[in-house]
Scaffold this motif. Structure first.
Motif, PDB file in Angstrom:
ATOM      1  N   SER A  29     -16.446 -38.979 -23.465  1.00 17.59           N
ATOM      2  CA  SER A  29     -17.294 -39.465 -22.472  1.00 17.59           C
ATOM      3  C   SER A  29     -18.230 -38.915 -21.528  1.00 17.59           C
ATOM      4  N   ARG A  91     -11.078 -41.555 -24.264  1.00 13.88           N
ATOM      5  CA  ARG A  91     -12.580 -41.590 -25.302  1.00 13.88           C
ATOM      6  C   ARG A  91     -13.149 -42.887 -24.965  1.00 13.88           C
ATOM      7  N   ASP A  92     -13.474 -43.509 -23.721  1.00 10.08           N
ATOM      8  CA  ASP A  92     -14.330 -44.621 -24.194  1.00 10.08           C
ATOM      9  C   ASP A  92     -15.917 -44.829 -25.200  1.00 10.08           C
ATOM     10  N   THR A  93     -15.970 -45.305 -25.126  1.00  3.36           N
ATOM     11  CA  THR A  93     -17.255 -45.878 -26.158  1.00  3.36           C
ATOM     12  C   THR A  93     -17.924 -46.104 -25.344  1.00  3.36           C
ATOM     13  N   SER A  94     -18.377 -47.243 -24.704  1.00  5.52           N
ATOM     14  CA  SER A  94     -19.203 -46.763 -23.729  1.00  5.52           C
ATOM     15  C   SER A  94     -20.018 -45.986 -22.521  1.00  5.52           C
ATOM     16  N   ASN A  95     -19.083 -44.836 -22.173  1.00  3.48           N
ATOM     17  CA  ASN A  95     -19.541 -43.656 -22.073  1.00  3.48           C
ATOM     18  C   ASN A  95     -19.911 -42.340 -22.948  1.00  3.48           C
TER      19      ASN A  95
END
Length: 140
Positions: A29, A91-95
């Protein structure tokens, strides 16, 4: 269910595609900028090394894809992102998307503010053997 980045969530015609490429590896991310103050009271901000390294990898993958179009003007764009990771812990998908958008600034487009449409699909099954991100950039 198998998904095709060219057809999900809807079909993108070949004439609209700017680039279709894969970044191999377990993308992180995007990390926030760090701010530090030295002993003299001077404050500075910096981007963490892991973010810089992954932004370079994304840019290199884009260059290696022989993109058919570059959008230096105010063309409205869309981006699709398919993610396969080793695991999904922390884990952040937008990041991850933000890291990719920022990496393509001044390469594929002047600024990511011209991206009006996004679609992200994170595959439920991690791929420990082949983590990667498949990216499609297209004209709206």
């Amino acid at each position: 269910m198998t998904r095709d980045i060219l057809r999900w969530p809807d079909r993108v015609g070949k004439k609209r595609i700017a680039a279709h490429f894969v970044v191999h590896g377990d993308l992180t991310s995007k990390a926030r900028a760090r701010v530090v103050t030295d002993g003299k009271g001077i404050t500075r901000a910096f981007t963490p090394a892991s973010t810089v390294a992954w932004e370079f990898e994304v840019g290199q993958a884009w260059r290696d894809s022989s993109p058919t179009q570059v959008f230096p003007d105010k063309t409205r764009l869309g981006i699709r992102l398919f993610i396969w990771r080793k695991n999904f812990i922390g884990r952040d998908t937008s990041n991850i998307l933000k890291l990719i958008e920022d990496a393509l600034n001044n390469l594929a487009y002047d600024d990511d503010r011209y991206i009006d449409e996004t679609a992200i699909y994170r595959f439920a099954d991690a791929d420990k053997e082949n983590p990667r991100a498949e990216i499609l950039l297209y004209k709206l």
